[in-house]
Design an enzyme around this catalytic site. Structure first.
Site, PDB file in Angstrom:
ATOM      1  N   THR A 195       0.833  -1.275  -0.098  1.00 44.21           N
ATOM      2  CA  THR A 195      -0.047  -0.110  -0.041  1.00 44.21           C
ATOM      3  C   THR A 195       0.907   1.383  -0.057  1.00 44.21           C
ATOM      4  O   THR A 195       0.504   2.290  -0.159  1.00 44.21           O
ATOM      5  CB  THR A 195      -0.907   0.150   1.267  1.00 44.21           C
ATOM      6  N   ILE A 242      -3.713   4.972  -0.011  1.00 47.98           N
ATOM      7  CA  ILE A 242      -4.921   4.831  -0.052  1.00 47.98           C
ATOM      8  C   ILE A 242      -5.134   3.294   0.144  1.00 47.98           C
ATOM      9  O   ILE A 242      -5.790   2.682  -0.562  1.00 47.98           O
ATOM     10  CB  ILE A 242      -5.896   5.242  -1.159  1.00 47.98           C
ATOM     11  N   HIS A 243      -4.642   2.877   1.216  1.00 46.77           N
ATOM     12  CA  HIS A 243      -4.322   1.404   1.798  1.00 46.77           C
ATOM     13  C   HIS A 243      -5.594   0.489   1.155  1.00 46.77           C
ATOM     14  O   HIS A 243      -5.389  -0.613   0.431  1.00 46.77           O
ATOM     15  CB  HIS A 243      -4.177   1.254   3.256  1.00 46.77           C
ATOM     16  N   ASP A 244      -6.860   0.864   1.666  1.00 40.84           N
ATOM     17  CA  ASP A 244      -7.884  -0.012   1.524  1.00 40.84           C
ATOM     18  C   ASP A 244      -8.549  -0.228   0.180  1.00 40.84           C
ATOM     19  O   ASP A 244      -9.024  -1.217  -0.286  1.00 40.84           O
ATOM     20  CB  ASP A 244      -9.131   0.334   2.420  1.00 40.84           C
ATOM     21  N   CYS A 246      -6.576  -0.803  -2.374  1.00 43.25           N
ATOM     22  CA  CYS A 246      -5.970  -1.988  -3.038  1.00 43.25           C
ATOM     23  C   CYS A 246      -6.780  -3.111  -3.084  1.00 43.25           C
ATOM     24  O   CYS A 246      -6.664  -3.730  -3.987  1.00 43.25           O
ATOM     25  CB  CYS A 246      -4.936  -2.220  -2.331  1.00 43.25           C
TER      26      CYS A 246
END
Ligand code: BDR
Ligand code: CA
Length: 316
Positions: A195, A242-244, A246
């Protein structure tokens, strides 16, 4: 693109929200989302579930039911991240009480019911794994029915973002993470190692703004304030993860990522290394290699996909 039935389990949270905005975009071939279940995490449950309903309503997908789940980790007090996401969990968005009602059914019951009655479900958790672990504890029969779990959580080479040892989601409920990772369900895992390779830079935010539609009108302020600054300052990067998102990008375009097949265990007892994900990268154990650990990403492709999905919303 993933065509199997999905449950999104989240704690919105800016990056959870952007992940949902991409997933719920109007499309001729929509993802088959059966439920959005919410857990406490980035902020308290009440705010996370309201934020989830807000996002679903803003995406004009009120056909998707939203369920509230666990309000605290399995064994530890809740730790939140308002310093990153703001006091309401969605800094930059005008907060309102959505008309979309919260479902009466508890999220854990909904997960159990859906997994028992629908074949080949994929669960996509982007918050602490409390709801999933609770569902597996209460209904172990569903474990073998889940086709895959697509998780945002954990860290290996990037170390932690909440402590030196742990990524936030694994840290908040390490017992739940330990239990879910110990199951043999195939898992695809997006940790900080990847991420942190798909950063959204200020020039990206400008391009999103140029789409000039009602969703980017909401999203651009989210990416222009404290949320974007927090990680950029902390990690000294020109851009923010924008970790989530991914996870949604993987569901839509799995080819954007590369993986290594590994076993993963999670530390739940140690105070120092609570939530540390021990990723058997060099295959030094006999742990089942039931996790696809994301190691690489096509960062330009990730951003292009984000633009493509957000462009589907109507112009202002
Ligand atoms: C994770 O922690 C949360 O703050 C984000 O929403 C994301 O799921 C990143 O460590
Ligand atoms: Ca999250």
């Amino acid at each position: 693109m993933e065509t199997r039935p999905l449950i999104f389990d989240c704690d919105p949270g800016q990056d959870d929200a952007i992940s949902l905005m991409m997933a719920l975009a109007p499309s001729d071939t929509p993802l088959d989302i059966r439920a959005i279940t919410v857990t406490a995490g980035n902020t308290v449950l009440d705010k996370c579930q309201r934020n989830a309903r807000m996002i679903v309503e803003l995406c004009k997908r009120t056909d998707i039911p939203v369920y509230a789940g666990c309000d605290a980790p399995l064994e530890l007090p809740l730790a939140t991240a308002e310093e990153v996401h703001g006091s309401e969990g969605l800094d930059g968005v005008e907060i309102f009480e959505p008309a979309l009602p919260l479902q009466a059914e508890h999220a854990v019951d909904a997960i159990i019911r859906i997994c028992r009655t629908v074949d080949n479900v994929l669960i996509v958790p982007t918050g602490p794994l409390t709801n999933i672990a609770t569902a597996f504890r209460r209904a172990p029969d569903i474990i073998s029915r889940v086709r895959e779990i697509v998780i945002m959580g954990g860290a290996r080479s990037e170390a932690g973002n909440i402590t030196p040892s742990a990524e936030f989601n694994a840290y908040v409920d390490p017992h739940a993470a330990a239990e879910v990772f110990a199951t043999s369900v195939p898992k695809t895992v997006f940790g900080l190692d990847v991420t942190h390779k798909t950063l959204i830079r200020p020039d990206h935010v400008k391009k999103l703004g140029d789409l000039n539609n009602y969703m980017t009108d909401i999203l651009v302020p989210m990416l222009s304030g404290g949320y974007a600054e927090f990680d950029a300052q902390k990690f000294g990067t020109n851009g923010t993860p924008i970790h989530d998102a991914c996870t949604t990008a993987y569901l839509l375009r799995p080819d954007l990522f590369t993986f290594r097949q590994v076993g993963i265990r999670v530390e739940a007892e140690s105070e120092l290394t609570r939530g540390c994900t021990s990723v058997d990268y060099w295959h030094g154990t006999d742990w089942d290699r039931d996790c696809q650990w994301a190691v690489g990403a096509d960062a330009d492709g990730f951003f292009d996909l984000m633009v493509e999905r957000l462009a589907l919303y109507a112009k202002l």
